[in-house]
Design an enzyme around this catalytic site. Structure first.
Site, mmCIF file in Angstrom:
data_model
loop_
_atom_site.group_PDB
_atom_site.id
_atom_site.type_symbol
_atom_site.label_atom_id
_atom_site.label_comp_id
_atom_site.label_asym_id
_atom_site.label_seq_id
_atom_site.Cartn_x
_atom_site.Cartn_y
_atom_site.Cartn_z
ATOM 1 N N CYS A 93 1.112 -1.275 -0.277
ATOM 2 C CA CYS A 93 -0.406 -0.209 0.101
ATOM 3 C C CYS A 93 0.884 1.379 -0.335
ATOM 4 O O CYS A 93 -0.007 2.745 0.318
ATOM 5 C CB CYS A 93 -0.908 -0.180 0.952
ATOM 6 S SG CYS A 93 -1.518 -1.490 0.936
ATOM 7 N N HIS A 138 -2.292 8.563 5.693
ATOM 8 C CA HIS A 138 -2.821 7.237 5.353
ATOM 9 C C HIS A 138 -4.478 7.095 5.625
ATOM 10 O O HIS A 138 -4.656 6.139 5.095
ATOM 11 C CB HIS A 138 -1.726 6.436 5.787
ATOM 12 C CG HIS A 138 -1.369 5.152 4.943
ATOM 13 N ND1 HIS A 138 -1.383 4.837 3.646
ATOM 14 C CD2 HIS A 138 -1.537 3.923 5.536
ATOM 15 C CE1 HIS A 138 -1.413 2.850 3.061
ATOM 16 N NE2 HIS A 138 -1.882 2.710 4.156
ATOM 17 N N HIS A 181 -9.830 2.408 0.091
ATOM 18 C CA HIS A 181 -8.133 2.460 -0.310
ATOM 19 C C HIS A 181 -7.684 1.831 -0.827
ATOM 20 O O HIS A 181 -8.355 0.521 -1.569
ATOM 21 C CB HIS A 181 -7.936 1.456 0.596
ATOM 22 C CG HIS A 181 -6.243 1.242 1.222
ATOM 23 N ND1 HIS A 181 -5.098 1.943 0.638
ATOM 24 C CD2 HIS A 181 -5.087 0.506 2.388
ATOM 25 C CE1 HIS A 181 -3.881 1.560 0.822
ATOM 26 N NE2 HIS A 181 -4.681 0.772 1.418
#
Lengths: 427, 396
Positions: A177, A317, A354
């Site tokens: 990620c 994030h 995400h």
């Protein structure tokens, strides 16, 4: 060379001269930014595959791009192509790009439909567990180059390289990620090395499938608050319960500031610093003391040659998992101390979910847009704040505020951490 | 070439192949007088021969059983070979050096669970609601930890956990080209002063039906028995015999290596990758550009064994370096895709470091060396795309 084009360490300053983005909110920077600052969510019920028996039935998939065949490679390529077309147009570049390509792309495997097809044309089972022996027999009878190409990790960058005329062997990378941020970092390094005047950095992820979703589900990483979908991603709140899996892509054209100015390009911002530090604690969990994340943020600030006081906004994030948001808060608190309360910190993932491999680059584009427009995108669904996380998350509604430098964080499974410092064009 | 503190030098080699475990085992075979015998498994995956893993005591590099269990063979092999490279470089117990060490891993994807996949497709043959079946079976049958054991960047992640290499962690993908880019990127960073020491490499498991299936999609495998890589028969498949290989290198700036008194095997004078259409001599044009100015006495070719590509590569190097000895190392240890380039560099560094000639791997098609090489060229031409070369020089 004049100092105006060099940074505090005498390295070429790296400018962003073109950006393109796709998320579940839409195609193109303009539409995305309008939705994002409007506090709109792109999260919706999954229609790509049946959701029977699944505990998570929502996602931020991108379902509006035309594909020749509906698979992860075609979708990831198509999104990367579209964002690159947009970024190059913005950069005013046509013809061969003539610089290196750094592509963050998802690791892909054969689609289940391909396995089912092979099973259909192979003979019946002779013993349990022999499906691949039968697949091989079928393949010997009739090879399938498309099957081979669809599972090669180099197939997306190959097509991008041909289409846009990039130079040399493209790099396809994955740092989970954090991949999008790593792609940008590689581009910055190449320009600082003097290897190139420009680099194409692309991150794309169109890999949402039943198996991908189930894998994350089995690790308890996904939100199961399916109803209503747009409320599921709620970073930094008390009732956050996981991230929402999503798709997207972003492209940034990086260029030495000197080369950008010389050709009269518009400079949308600069990538001032990049930091990284791997975590050796656990495969999916961060060190409890946040040490590697703290080191990552500090490394980015140091690389940028700025103190923590220079950062006016943080693009977190902020995945909306219980663990990430707590850990990220702790790490930011260590670095910024008491001043953290007065730094706005928002999570784009509250609206776009995400985007995994693409997230670092998608959020870098939004960070630059924040600087350019003087508008902070909100963290939506912030109804029930986590009292242990004292942040100004720009709750629910955008805010007009000028910032000149933004910190953008990306963390991933496998101990991956990367942070970027993005800043306004130097005057 | 004048020495500089920014030169990229090789100070650690970690190699595992069918021939054995570790640098010394390979040196003993390739630097001897006689042609080494390849180890080939022809039964288990018949009709496809493979070069299998040797016997490995995993706990020598992965002491915790719990860590071993969290990985399938592909990651385990990579973590093991990375440990060998760190050991070889004298970094294994240097926590500070490992914590500031950069890492680039060339990775493919991990193992499928063949039994679960089989169960699902077999059940699906009887159903017309296959996607619903998929949800049911995957939800109940997939091991949660398998995801991480399959995930490409978790080879690097496990190296961080087991060996505490945490300066940075990057995973490159894209088959053979990933290995080329990994070395190219690490070397460029060291040369530019962006990095002082780096762990670079990859691993590949040939003994996997899911990987064998991928290459059979283009009829790439040699079938039946092993035969020398420069003379594979078009009537027996495509020419590639895959090999299980873990190949890691420690690269350092000369300044960093000398300051700690490290043994230097070789200097990487040049490393570059490229890609593009291969038709009508374009592959040769790119190779010609990349090797311009090089005068190697030894060419370690990473040829896949694909008939056309192998023949073209050999013809090219016989033309541009007529005096050089060519060694097709894929014939000896198999084709290892992501690990191929670093395996070749490891073998070349052994020869240059020891100052010994390399025995022919194929007596009939490779000439003997009378003198040790001072410079060696390592090549990897991807089975589908991408090519890379590295020029190594002895540390005279």
């Amino acid at each position: 060379m004049s100092n105006q084009f060099r940074d505090h360490l005498g390295r070429p300053i790296v400018a962003v001269t073109g950006m393109g983005v796709i998320t579940s909110l839409g195609q193109g920077l303009e539409d995305n930014w309008a939705a994002l600052t409007g506090g709109r969510s792109g999260i919706h019920d999954i229609t790509r595959f049946p959701v029977n028996e699944l505990s998570t039935r929502i996602a931020g998939t991108v379902d509006f791009i035309d594909l020749p065949v509906a698979n992860a490679v075609e979708r990831s390529y198509a999104m990367a192509r579209e964002t690159t077309v947009e970024a190059l147009a913005q950069a005013g570049l046509s013809g061969d790009f003539n610089g290196p390509l750094f592509l963050a792309a998802p690791p892909v495997e054969p689609e289940w439909s391909a396995r089912f097809e092979l099973a259909d044309r192979a003979g019946p089972a002779e013993e349990p567990g022999d499906a691949y022996d039968r697949f091989l027999a079928a393949m010997r009878e009739r090879p399938d180059p498309a099957f081979h190409e669809a599972v090669l990790f180099g197939s997306i960058s190959e097509r991008l390289a041909d289409k846009f005329g990039t130079r040399g062997l493209p790099v396809t990378l994955s740092t989970a990620c954090a991949s999008g941020a790593t792609a940008i970092q590689l581009g910055v390094e190449a320009i600082r090395q003097g290897r190139t005047e420009r680099a194409l950095t692309v991150a794309t992820d169109g890999s949402v499938s039943a198996e991908a979703l189930i894998r994350f589900s089995l690790l308890s990483a996904l939100s199961t608050q399916n109803d209503p979908p747009e409320k599921a991603s709620k970073p930094f709140t008390k009732d956050r319960d996981g991230f929402v899996i999503a798709e997207g892509a972003a492209t940034l054209v990086l260029e030495s500031l000197e080369s950008a100015i010389a050709r009269g390009a518009r400079v949308y911002g600069i990538v001032k610093g990049c930091g990284e530090k791997a975590d050796s604690f656990h495969r999916t969990r961060s060190s409890p003391d946040g040490g590697p994340v703290i080191a990552t943020i500090r490394a980015a600030l140091e690389d940028a040659g700025v103190g923590e006081e220079a950062i006016g906004y943080i693009n977190a994030h902020g995945t909306s998992t219980p663990e990430n948001d707590k850990m990220e808060y702790g790490a930011m608190l260590s670095v910024f101390g008491e001043r953290l309360k007065s730094i706005p910190v928002s999570s784009n993932k509250s609206m776009i979910g995400h985007t995994l491999t693409a997230a670092g680059a998608v959020e870098a584009v939004f960070s630059l847009q924040t600087i350019l427009t003087g508008t902070l995108p909100p963290t939506i669904n912030y109804q029930n704040p986590d009292p242990s996380i004292e942040l100004d998350v720009v709750p629910n509604v955008k805010r007009a505020q000028q910032v000149s430098a933004v910190l953008s964080n990306s963390f991933g499974f496998g101990g991956q951490n990367a942070s970027l410092v993005l800043a306004a064009e130097p005057r | 070439m004048a020495k500089s503190d920014q030169d990229v030098v090789i100070t650690g080699i970690g190699l595992v192949s069918s021939l054995g475990v570790g640098r010394e085992a390979h040196e003993a075979l390739i630097l001897g007088d006689s042609t080494p015998s390849p180890i080939v498994e022809t039964e288990r995956f018949a009709p496809y021969p493979v070069h299998p893993l040797p016997a490995i005591d995993w706990s020598q590099q992965i002491p915790k059983r719990g860590d071993q269990r969290q990985m399938e063979n592909w990651q385990r092999l990579g973590v093991f070979a990375a440990g060998l490279a760190l050991d070889d470089a004298g970094f294994k117990d240097d926590a500070e050096a490992c914590a500031s060490m950069d890492m680039i891993v060339a990775a493919g994807g991990g193992e499928r669970d063949i039994n679960v996949d089989s169960m699902i497709v077999d059940e699906a043959l009887k159903r017309n609601d296959r996607e619903v079946l998929l949800n049911q079976k995957l939800t109940t049958e997939l091991r949660p930890t398998l995801f991480l054991a399959q995930l490409s960047n978790l080879l690097a992640g496990n190296i961080s956990i087991v060996h505490k290499v945490t300066g940075s962690s990057r995973t490159f993908m894209g088959e053979e080209g990933a290995g080329v880019s990994a070395v190219e990127t690490a070397a460029a960073r060291i040369r530019a002063g962006q990095s002082t020491h780096a762990l670079v490499g990859g691993a590949f498991i040939a003994e996997r039906l899911d990987i064998i299936l991928m290459v059979e999609g283009i009829k790439g495998h040699q079938t039946g028995d092993w035969s020398p890589i420069w003379a594979r028969d078009k009537d027996h498949g495509g020419g590639m015999i895959m090999g299980s290989v873990g190949a890691f290198l420690v690269l350092e700036s000369r300044g960093h290596a000398e300051a700690r008194g490290a043994r230097i095997y070789a200097t990487i004078e040049m490393v570059e990758g490229d890609r593009g259409n291969r038709a009508e001599g374009r592959l040769e044009k790119r190779l010609e550009r990349m090797v311009e100015g090089a005068k190697p006495e030894l060419v370690l070719s990473g040829t896949t064994g694909f008939h056309d590509l192998a023949a073209r590569e050999k013809a090219f190097f016989e033309k541009v370096f007529p005096a050089a000895a060519i060694r097709g190392f894929g014939g000896l240890i198999g084709h290892s895709v992501e690990a191929q380039f670093t395996a070749g560099i490891g073998l070349a560094a052994m020869a240059l470091g020891a100052g010994k000639p390399v025995a022919p791997f194929d007596k009939d098609h490779e000439k003997a060396m009378t003198e040790p090489a001072k410079t060696a060229l390592v090549t990897t031409i991807g089975h589908q795309r991408g090519e890379g070369v590295a020029l190594l020089a002895a540390n005279a």
